[in-house]
Design a protein around this motif. Structure first.
Motif, PDB file in Angstrom:
ATOM      1  N   SER A 128      76.829  31.554   1.071  1.00  0.00           N
ATOM      2  CA  SER A 128      75.394  31.949   0.508  1.00  0.00           C
ATOM      3  C   SER A 128      74.663  30.420   0.780  1.00  0.00           C
ATOM      4  O   SER A 128      73.603  30.442   1.177  1.00  0.00           O
ATOM      5  CB  SER A 128      75.292  32.140  -0.978  1.00  0.00           C
ATOM      6  OG  SER A 128      75.931  31.427  -1.783  1.00  0.00           O
ATOM      7  N   ASP A 129      75.405  29.509   0.657  1.00  0.00           N
ATOM      8  CA  ASP A 129      74.551  27.891   0.728  1.00  0.00           C
ATOM      9  C   ASP A 129      74.376  27.972   2.342  1.00  0.00           C
ATOM     10  O   ASP A 129      73.373  27.409   2.794  1.00  0.00           O
ATOM     11  CB  ASP A 129      75.568  26.780   0.450  1.00  0.00           C
ATOM     12  CG  ASP A 129      75.842  26.673  -1.042  1.00  0.00           C
ATOM     13  OD1 ASP A 129      74.917  27.045  -1.848  1.00  0.00           O
ATOM     14  OD2 ASP A 129      77.136  26.297  -1.415  1.00  0.00           O
ATOM     15  N   VAL A 130      75.221  28.252   3.049  1.00  0.00           N
ATOM     16  CA  VAL A 130      75.123  28.246   4.527  1.00  0.00           C
ATOM     17  C   VAL A 130      74.103  29.194   5.020  1.00  0.00           C
ATOM     18  O   VAL A 130      73.529  28.713   5.966  1.00  0.00           O
ATOM     19  CB  VAL A 130      76.519  28.540   5.322  1.00  0.00           C
ATOM     20  CG1 VAL A 130      76.534  28.581   6.822  1.00  0.00           C
ATOM     21  CG2 VAL A 130      77.715  27.628   4.928  1.00  0.00           C
ATOM     22  N   ILE A 131      73.892  30.599   4.606  1.00  0.00           N
ATOM     23  CA  ILE A 131      72.951  31.268   4.839  1.00  0.00           C
ATOM     24  C   ILE A 131      71.570  30.576   4.634  1.00  0.00           C
ATOM     25  O   ILE A 131      70.667  30.730   5.411  1.00  0.00           O
ATOM     26  CB  ILE A 131      73.271  32.539   4.240  1.00  0.00           C
ATOM     27  CG1 ILE A 131      74.354  33.409   4.699  1.00  0.00           C
ATOM     28  CG2 ILE A 131      72.165  33.317   4.518  1.00  0.00           C
ATOM     29  CD1 ILE A 131      74.504  34.501   4.036  1.00  0.00           C
ATOM     30  N   GLU A 132      71.662  30.061   3.603  1.00  0.00           N
ATOM     31  CA  GLU A 132      70.172  29.371   3.197  1.00  0.00           C
ATOM     32  C   GLU A 132      69.910  28.210   4.123  1.00  0.00           C
ATOM     33  O   GLU A 132      68.795  28.128   4.141  1.00  0.00           O
ATOM     34  CB  GLU A 132      70.125  28.784   1.587  1.00  0.00           C
ATOM     35  CG  GLU A 132      70.394  30.021   0.663  1.00  0.00           C
ATOM     36  CD  GLU A 132      69.242  31.060   1.013  1.00  0.00           C
ATOM     37  OE1 GLU A 132      68.196  30.643   0.903  1.00  0.00           O
ATOM     38  OE2 GLU A 132      69.413  32.183   1.098  1.00  0.00           O
ATOM     39  N   ASN A 133      70.744  27.652   4.739  1.00  0.00           N
ATOM     40  CA  ASN A 133      70.551  26.526   5.800  1.00  0.00           C
ATOM     41  C   ASN A 133      70.498  27.145   7.401  1.00  0.00           C
ATOM     42  O   ASN A 133      70.221  26.292   8.169  1.00  0.00           O
ATOM     43  CB  ASN A 133      71.753  25.460   5.650  1.00  0.00           C
ATOM     44  CG  ASN A 133      71.262  24.635   4.499  1.00  0.00           C
ATOM     45  OD1 ASN A 133      70.223  24.393   3.938  1.00  0.00           O
ATOM     46  ND2 ASN A 133      72.358  24.320   3.811  1.00  0.00           N
ATOM     47  N   ILE A 134      70.447  28.456   7.616  1.00  0.00           N
ATOM     48  CA  ILE A 134      70.308  28.853   8.799  1.00  0.00           C
ATOM     49  C   ILE A 134      68.853  28.417   9.654  1.00  0.00           C
ATOM     50  O   ILE A 134      68.656  27.947  10.498  1.00  0.00           O
ATOM     51  CB  ILE A 134      70.268  30.366   8.876  1.00  0.00           C
ATOM     52  CG1 ILE A 134      71.896  30.496   8.543  1.00  0.00           C
ATOM     53  CG2 ILE A 134      70.134  30.940  10.268  1.00  0.00           C
ATOM     54  CD1 ILE A 134      72.201  32.337   8.537  1.00  0.00           C
ATOM     55  N   GLY A 135      67.982  28.679   8.485  1.00  0.00           N
ATOM     56  CA  GLY A 135      66.567  27.946   8.912  1.00  0.00           C
ATOM     57  C   GLY A 135      66.518  26.646   9.522  1.00  0.00           C
ATOM     58  O   GLY A 135      65.868  26.205  10.589  1.00  0.00           O
ATOM     59  N   LYS A 136      67.127  25.704   8.662  1.00  0.00           N
ATOM     60  CA  LYS A 136      67.124  24.104   9.103  1.00  0.00           C
ATOM     61  C   LYS A 136      68.220  24.220  10.532  1.00  0.00           C
ATOM     62  O   LYS A 136      67.838  23.094  11.339  1.00  0.00           O
ATOM     63  CB  LYS A 136      68.040  23.547   7.942  1.00  0.00           C
ATOM     64  CG  LYS A 136      67.156  23.276   6.639  1.00  0.00           C
ATOM     65  CD  LYS A 136      67.695  22.557   5.679  1.00  0.00           C
ATOM     66  CE  LYS A 136      66.822  22.527   4.522  1.00  0.00           C
ATOM     67  NZ  LYS A 136      67.486  21.484   3.360  1.00  0.00           N
ATOM     68  N   ALA A 137      69.161  25.062  10.699  1.00  0.00           N
ATOM     69  CA  ALA A 137      70.049  25.030  11.863  1.00  0.00           C
ATOM     70  C   ALA A 137      69.120  25.388  13.072  1.00  0.00           C
ATOM     71  O   ALA A 137      69.015  24.722  14.255  1.00  0.00           O
ATOM     72  CB  ALA A 137      71.082  26.009  11.873  1.00  0.00           C
ATOM     73  N   PHE A 138      68.033  26.466  12.866  1.00  0.00           N
ATOM     74  CA  PHE A 138      67.332  26.655  13.858  1.00  0.00           C
ATOM     75  C   PHE A 138      66.205  25.310  14.120  1.00  0.00           C
ATOM     76  O   PHE A 138      65.828  25.149  15.312  1.00  0.00           O
ATOM     77  CB  PHE A 138      66.257  27.924  13.369  1.00  0.00           C
ATOM     78  CG  PHE A 138      67.041  29.105  13.728  1.00  0.00           C
ATOM     79  CD1 PHE A 138      67.020  29.686  15.028  1.00  0.00           C
ATOM     80  CD2 PHE A 138      67.406  30.012  12.811  1.00  0.00           C
ATOM     81  CE1 PHE A 138      67.280  30.901  15.487  1.00  0.00           C
ATOM     82  CE2 PHE A 138      67.948  31.478  13.126  1.00  0.00           C
ATOM     83  CZ  PHE A 138      67.969  31.621  14.587  1.00  0.00           C
ATOM     84  N   ARG A 139      65.774  24.919  13.107  1.00  0.00           N
ATOM     85  CA  ARG A 139      64.847  23.716  13.369  1.00  0.00           C
ATOM     86  C   ARG A 139      65.517  22.504  14.151  1.00  0.00           C
ATOM     87  O   ARG A 139      65.026  22.025  14.866  1.00  0.00           O
ATOM     88  CB  ARG A 139      64.547  23.124  11.887  1.00  0.00           C
ATOM     89  CG  ARG A 139      63.249  24.029  11.269  1.00  0.00           C
ATOM     90  CD  ARG A 139      62.114  24.191  11.899  1.00  0.00           C
ATOM     91  NE  ARG A 139      61.102  24.781  11.060  1.00  0.00           N
ATOM     92  CZ  ARG A 139      60.085  24.220  10.005  1.00  0.00           C
ATOM     93  NH1 ARG A 139      60.511  23.222   9.815  1.00  0.00           N
ATOM     94  NH2 ARG A 139      59.393  25.084   9.242  1.00  0.00           N
ATOM     95  N   LYS A 140      66.933  22.244  13.820  1.00  0.00           N
ATOM     96  CA  LYS A 140      67.445  21.307  14.648  1.00  0.00           C
ATOM     97  C   LYS A 140      67.519  21.633  15.981  1.00  0.00           C
ATOM     98  O   LYS A 140      67.530  20.642  16.799  1.00  0.00           O
ATOM     99  CB  LYS A 140      68.798  21.124  13.987  1.00  0.00           C
ATOM    100  CG  LYS A 140      69.318  19.694  14.023  1.00  0.00           C
ATOM    101  CD  LYS A 140      70.127  19.386  12.801  1.00  0.00           C
ATOM    102  CE  LYS A 140      70.383  17.848  12.825  1.00  0.00           C
ATOM    103  NZ  LYS A 140      71.142  17.562  11.254  1.00  0.00           N
ATOM    104  N   ILE A 141      67.767  22.915  16.490  1.00  0.00           N
ATOM    105  CA  ILE A 141      68.020  23.146  17.783  1.00  0.00           C
ATOM    106  C   ILE A 141      66.461  23.239  18.765  1.00  0.00           C
ATOM    107  O   ILE A 141      66.428  22.820  19.808  1.00  0.00           O
ATOM    108  CB  ILE A 141      68.766  24.406  18.345  1.00  0.00           C
ATOM    109  CG1 ILE A 141      67.763  25.620  17.645  1.00  0.00           C
ATOM    110  CG2 ILE A 141      70.105  24.362  17.634  1.00  0.00           C
ATOM    111  CD1 ILE A 141      68.428  27.070  18.062  1.00  0.00           C
ATOM    112  N   GLU A 142      65.490  23.082  17.910  1.00  0.00           N
ATOM    113  CA  GLU A 142      64.244  22.947  18.696  1.00  0.00           C
ATOM    114  C   GLU A 142      63.698  21.657  18.837  1.00  0.00           C
ATOM    115  O   GLU A 142      62.937  21.226  19.358  1.00  0.00           O
ATOM    116  CB  GLU A 142      63.187  23.528  17.571  1.00  0.00           C
ATOM    117  CG  GLU A 142      63.242  25.081  17.506  1.00  0.00           C
ATOM    118  CD  GLU A 142      62.423  25.767  16.230  1.00  0.00           C
ATOM    119  OE1 GLU A 142      61.663  24.872  15.684  1.00  0.00           O
ATOM    120  OE2 GLU A 142      62.531  26.882  15.937  1.00  0.00           O
TER     121      GLU A 142
END
Length: 282
Positions: free
Chosen positions: A258-272
């Motif tokens: 559940s912590d990882v799912i909450e950080n999917i948005g940050k992962a998207f930001r990082k690849i941008e």
């Protein structure tokens, strides 16, 4: 073998259209969950929505509906006891928490017979396939199967090590026209001709629920129109990257999916961000 890294992912990912509506981002159907395993269905649905799917419907037993209403109100429900039109969906994920009894076997067989688009198959659906090898010929072309090492061996025979499994994965992907995601500390992805080794992720993912989240993520990218191999690569890389970001606030021991799912948005930001802030592994 290709390295699945930031450069590769940035060449794949599409910028979201600011004028789009939910219908432009696909409608995923997740056939998941059973009496003792509703958490798997909820995890898959949350990850699917966090990964950009416009609409997500969970196909579950009527008795389990309250669990979904309470945990993820953004998801819709289709009751397993009722007929449900498949035509409106743009992607399908089958298996997390589904069970492996005769009812589950009949459900998987029926879906393989009636779905014409590529399907993401994981978890209990893979056990059903291992127990019923004839079903392999029913899987729609370009479907994505996501076994961990033990599931892979149940489907394709015992192997001594992962290099041997990778060779078999290439052969079976070619034979059955599949994308195979062989999950391990360095996840391997192949469609039989193109092969990738992932560079993100950490040991915090070695917990229950991680595969369910990955199923939801890959299904989301398939729903949004990515080619199956691209969807698999995006899902695997971002799943691992979100886990790496989670280490900023959790340890490998304490990390929850559940912590990882909450950080999917940050992962998207990082690849941008072109080549900034991502330390590559492998």
């Amino acid at each position: 073998m290709n390295s699945l890294d930031l450069h590769t992912i940035q060449a794949i990912v599409k910028k979201r259209n600011p004028n789009a509506n939910k219908s432009h981002h696909g409608h995923a159907l997740l056939v998941a969950g059973s009496k003792a395993k509703m958490g798997a269905a909820i995890i898959a649905a949350k990850a699917c929505l966090r990964s950009g799917a416009g609409l997500v419907t969970l196909n579950i037993s009527r008795k389990e509906r309250q669990a979904v209403f309470a945990a993820i109100p953004e998801a819709m429900i289709a009751f397993r006891e009722e007929d449900h039109s498949l035509e409106k969906h743009t992607a399908f994920g089958i298996g997390p928490g589904l069970g492996t009894d005769k009812s589950a076997e009949r459900k998987v067989a029926s879906l393989l017979e009636n779905i014409k688009l590529p399907i993401v198959l994981d978890a209990d659906a893979l056990t059903v396939l291992a127990n019923n090898p004839k079903l392999f010929t029913k899987i729609p072309p370009n479907s994505i199967v996501t076994p961990h090492e033990k599931e892979f061996d149940r489907m394709f025979g015992q192997h001594a090590n992962n290099p041997d499994r990778r060779q078999t994965a290439i052969q079976k992907a070619t034979e059955f026209q599949l994308v195979i995601v062989l999950k391990s500390s360095q996840t391997f992805i192949t469609n039989g001709s193109q092969n990738f080794l992932n560079t993100t992720g950490n040991a915090g993912l070695a917990k229950g629920g991680s595969g369910d989240a990955l199923t939801g993520m890959i299904t989301a990218f398939t729903a949004q129109g990515y080619e199956p191999l691209q969807a698999a690569c995006l899902g695997v890389f971002l799943h691992g990257l979100a886990a790496d970001i989670t280490l900023e606030t959790q340890s490998e021991e304490s990390m929850l999916i559940s912590d990882v799912i909450e950080n999917i948005g940050k992962a998207f930001r990082k690849i941008e961000i072109k080549d900034e802030g991502l330390s590559k592994k492998g």
